[in-house]
Design a protein around this motif. Sequence first.
Motif, PDB file in Angstrom:
ATOM      1  N   GLU A  51     -27.884  -7.212 -27.414  1.00 56.53           N
ATOM      2  CA  GLU A  51     -29.231  -6.596 -27.573  1.00 56.53           C
ATOM      3  C   GLU A  51     -30.216  -6.729 -26.124  1.00 56.53           C
ATOM      4  O   GLU A  51     -30.240  -7.475 -26.037  1.00 56.53           O
ATOM      5  CB  GLU A  51     -30.142  -7.531 -28.607  1.00 56.53           C
ATOM      6  CG  GLU A  51     -28.950  -6.789 -30.236  1.00 56.53           C
ATOM      7  CD  GLU A  51     -29.407  -6.619 -31.616  1.00 56.53           C
ATOM      8  OE1 GLU A  51     -30.805  -6.781 -31.801  1.00 56.53           O
ATOM      9  OE2 GLU A  51     -29.433  -6.921 -32.156  1.00 56.53           O
ATOM     10  N   GLU A  54     -36.423  -7.349 -25.561  1.00 57.79           N
ATOM     11  CA  GLU A  54     -37.676  -7.165 -26.806  1.00 57.79           C
ATOM     12  C   GLU A  54     -36.940  -6.796 -28.025  1.00 57.79           C
ATOM     13  O   GLU A  54     -37.539  -7.065 -28.901  1.00 57.79           O
ATOM     14  CB  GLU A  54     -37.770  -5.604 -25.934  1.00 57.79           C
ATOM     15  CG  GLU A  54     -38.345  -5.201 -24.958  1.00 57.79           C
ATOM     16  CD  GLU A  54     -37.449  -5.540 -23.005  1.00 57.79           C
ATOM     17  OE1 GLU A  54     -36.543  -5.212 -23.885  1.00 57.79           O
ATOM     18  OE2 GLU A  54     -38.432  -5.491 -22.755  1.00 57.79           O
ATOM     19  N   ALA A  55     -35.916  -6.238 -28.003  1.00 60.12           N
ATOM     20  CA  ALA A  55     -34.994  -6.081 -29.341  1.00 60.12           C
ATOM     21  C   ALA A  55     -34.770  -7.719 -30.124  1.00 60.12           C
ATOM     22  O   ALA A  55     -35.414  -7.620 -31.321  1.00 60.12           O
ATOM     23  CB  ALA A  55     -33.921  -5.411 -29.252  1.00 60.12           C
TER      24      ALA A  55
END
Length: 202
Positions: A51, A54-55
């Motif tokens: 991922e 930011e996620a």
Amino acid sequence: MPFELAPLPYAANALEPHVDARTMEIHHGKHHAAYTSNLNAAIQGTALDGESIEAILAKISSSSAAVRNNGGGFYNHNLFWNCMAPGKGGKPSGALSTAIDAAFGSFDAFKEEFSNAAKTRFGSGWAWLIVHDGKLVVCSSPNQDNPLMDDAPVKGTPILGLDVWEHAYYLNYQNRRPDYVSAFWNVVNWDFVSAQFQQALK
Ligand code: MN
């Protein structure tokens, strides 16, 4: 793909005399490198592997302390290095300048609010200029937390960050954090911050 430590966008001594080369070498080559490798170790084999940072930060409240501290450290320093550049400082221009005047009254008033946030953050942490609902806000956070984290008390997209951990200034400034904060204004890369501002408005 694991997260990678990007090289500094300028030479370690490029920000002298405001930020000294030895501090930059240790800060990037040891501290930021450790956050990066520790983040990779913390997410390896978990659902977070693969991922974006930011996620990961956007749902940090459900992650371990290791992911929080090292994920924040990885992201925060990436932003920080780019917020500075040699031969910069001065004032922003264009849309960012207009937005700062609208939010804070003047550039000097913004500088004072941001500097106070940096100087009064107790212990280790960061001062931020963020975009929240299209508006500029100054805030600070403890440790390696940041306003992208879902459980941050003040949320938004950071466009300027200042590291006020002692490792960011102690070799050159010892206990004089206010002197380090003052010197920071001489190296702020407003071109980069303006680009981040435009990106955050999208
Ligand atoms: Mn740091």
